[in-house]
Design an enzyme around this catalytic site. Structure first.
Site, PDB file in Angstrom:
ATOM      1  N   LEU A   1      -9.847  11.753   2.020  1.00 48.53           N
ATOM      2  CA  LEU A   1      -9.869  10.470   2.717  1.00 48.53           C
ATOM      3  C   LEU A   1      -8.423  10.064   2.962  1.00 48.53           C
ATOM      4  O   LEU A   1      -7.588  10.129   2.062  1.00 48.53           O
ATOM      5  CB  LEU A   1     -10.545   9.394   1.854  1.00 48.53           C
ATOM      6  CG  LEU A   1     -12.035   9.116   2.044  1.00 48.53           C
ATOM      7  CD1 LEU A   1     -12.448   7.973   1.137  1.00 48.53           C
ATOM      8  CD2 LEU A   1     -12.378   8.785   3.492  1.00 48.53           C
ATOM      9  N   ASP A   2      -8.114   9.619   4.182  1.00 41.21           N
ATOM     10  CA  ASP A   2      -6.760   9.161   4.490  1.00 41.21           C
ATOM     11  C   ASP A   2      -6.389   7.961   3.627  1.00 41.21           C
ATOM     12  O   ASP A   2      -7.264   7.192   3.203  1.00 41.21           O
ATOM     13  CB  ASP A   2      -6.658   8.752   5.967  1.00 41.21           C
ATOM     14  CG  ASP A   2      -6.746   9.936   6.908  1.00 41.21           C
ATOM     15  OD1 ASP A   2      -6.457  11.072   6.479  1.00 41.21           O
ATOM     16  OD2 ASP A   2      -7.105   9.729   8.087  1.00 41.21           O
ATOM     17  N   PRO A   3      -5.100   7.753   3.374  1.00 37.50           N
ATOM     18  CA  PRO A   3      -4.670   6.572   2.610  1.00 37.50           C
ATOM     19  C   PRO A   3      -5.163   5.256   3.212  1.00 37.50           C
ATOM     20  O   PRO A   3      -5.460   4.319   2.471  1.00 37.50           O
ATOM     21  CB  PRO A   3      -3.139   6.657   2.660  1.00 37.50           C
ATOM     22  CG  PRO A   3      -2.855   8.120   2.810  1.00 37.50           C
ATOM     23  CD  PRO A   3      -3.962   8.655   3.661  1.00 37.50           C
ATOM     24  N   LEU A   4      -5.288   5.180   4.545  1.00 30.53           N
ATOM     25  CA  LEU A   4      -5.727   3.945   5.189  1.00 30.53           C
ATOM     26  C   LEU A   4      -7.247   3.805   5.226  1.00 30.53           C
ATOM     27  O   LEU A   4      -7.771   2.858   5.819  1.00 30.53           O
ATOM     28  CB  LEU A   4      -5.165   3.864   6.611  1.00 30.53           C
ATOM     29  CG  LEU A   4      -3.651   3.678   6.718  1.00 30.53           C
ATOM     30  CD1 LEU A   4      -3.219   3.613   8.182  1.00 30.53           C
ATOM     31  CD2 LEU A   4      -3.198   2.420   5.981  1.00 30.53           C
ATOM     32  N   ALA A   5      -7.946   4.740   4.605  1.00 30.39           N
ATOM     33  CA  ALA A   5      -9.414   4.665   4.509  1.00 30.39           C
ATOM     34  C   ALA A   5      -9.815   4.401   3.064  1.00 30.39           C
ATOM     35  O   ALA A   5      -9.135   4.826   2.127  1.00 30.39           O
ATOM     36  CB  ALA A   5     -10.045   5.965   4.991  1.00 30.39           C
TER      37      ALA A   5
END
Length: 231
Positions: A50-54
């Site tokens: 999962l991306d850091p912004l997710a």
């Protein structure tokens, strides 16, 4: 659970917070498990980045269950989030600044709902240049941050459901059920293009992986609280 349980293999459902990388979550949990049970070494891995912004569901496997990671990664996933119409960013999300704006006066709620039909079934999708995919041994985001142009090939993905759940001016809330390898950032960018406007992702949350649901997940803090305390 006991030390033996973790070594034999467990599947942990973690609700990843914003700004953490998946790698940081794995490292944190590995360290906490080792400290709690005085274990020198234990395998811990995640089944899908999962991306850091997710935020949202991160499936963490320990011990012998790490052998099942590939199986979990291949399962259908569900996401919810928000697409902002009328502007784009190079990363297709909020990692980078808006680089272009577009007219949105022609966009109606009906057009938004109708356009989702273009993105269901098997489709070709280009991964974002700001991604961790490798080309010639180098991450794509490394090329992007260096300002280098690189050719990216499209990939076949499958989107089973693409539902608009709310429309608030240019903020479009959605729910997507999709195959492994789907980039929701790319979907946001492509959706904006299909509307003859721009679009980028402002919110993303993974809610399901196969039968695993984030509703059954623990925060990192709650997981740590449930571990035995050392005397």
């Amino acid at each position: 659970m006991t030390k033996e349980d973790y070594l034999a293999g467990q599947v942990l459902l973690i609700d990843k917070p914003l700004d953490w990388t998946s790698f940081q979550v794995v490292n944190k949990l590995r360290w906490e498990i080792r400290q709690a049970f005085n274990i020198k070494k234990i395998k811990v891995g995640h089944a899908g980045t999962l991306d850091p912004l997710a935020s949202g569901l991160l499936v963490i496997c320990t011990g012998k269950m790490t052998k099942q990671i590939d199986t979990f990664q291949g399962q259908i996933k569900e996401y919810t989030g928000t697409i902002v119409l009328g502007s784009t960013t190079p990363s297709y999300d909020l990692e980078t600044e808006i680089n272009e704006t577009f007219n949105t006066s022609h966009i109606t709620e009906d057009l938004i709902h109708q356009t989702t039909k273009q993105f269901t079934g098997k489709i070709d999708q280009f991964p974002p240049i700001f991604s961790a995919l490798k080309k010639e041994g180098k991450r794509l985001y490394e090329y992007a941050r260096a300002g280098e142009t690189v050719e990216i090939k499209s990939r076949k993905i499958s989107i089973q459901e693409f539902e608009i759940t709310n429309i608030d001016d240019l903020n479009i809330d959605f729910r997507v059920v999709c195959s492994k390898g789907t980039y929701i950032r790319s979907l946001a960018n492509d959706f904006g293009k299909a509307l003859n406007s721009g679009g980028h992702l402002s919110v993303l949350r993974r809610t399901k992986i196969g039968d695993f649901d984030v509703k059954n997940g623990l925060s990192i803090d709650d997981f740590i609280k449930n571990l035995p305390k050392k005397d």
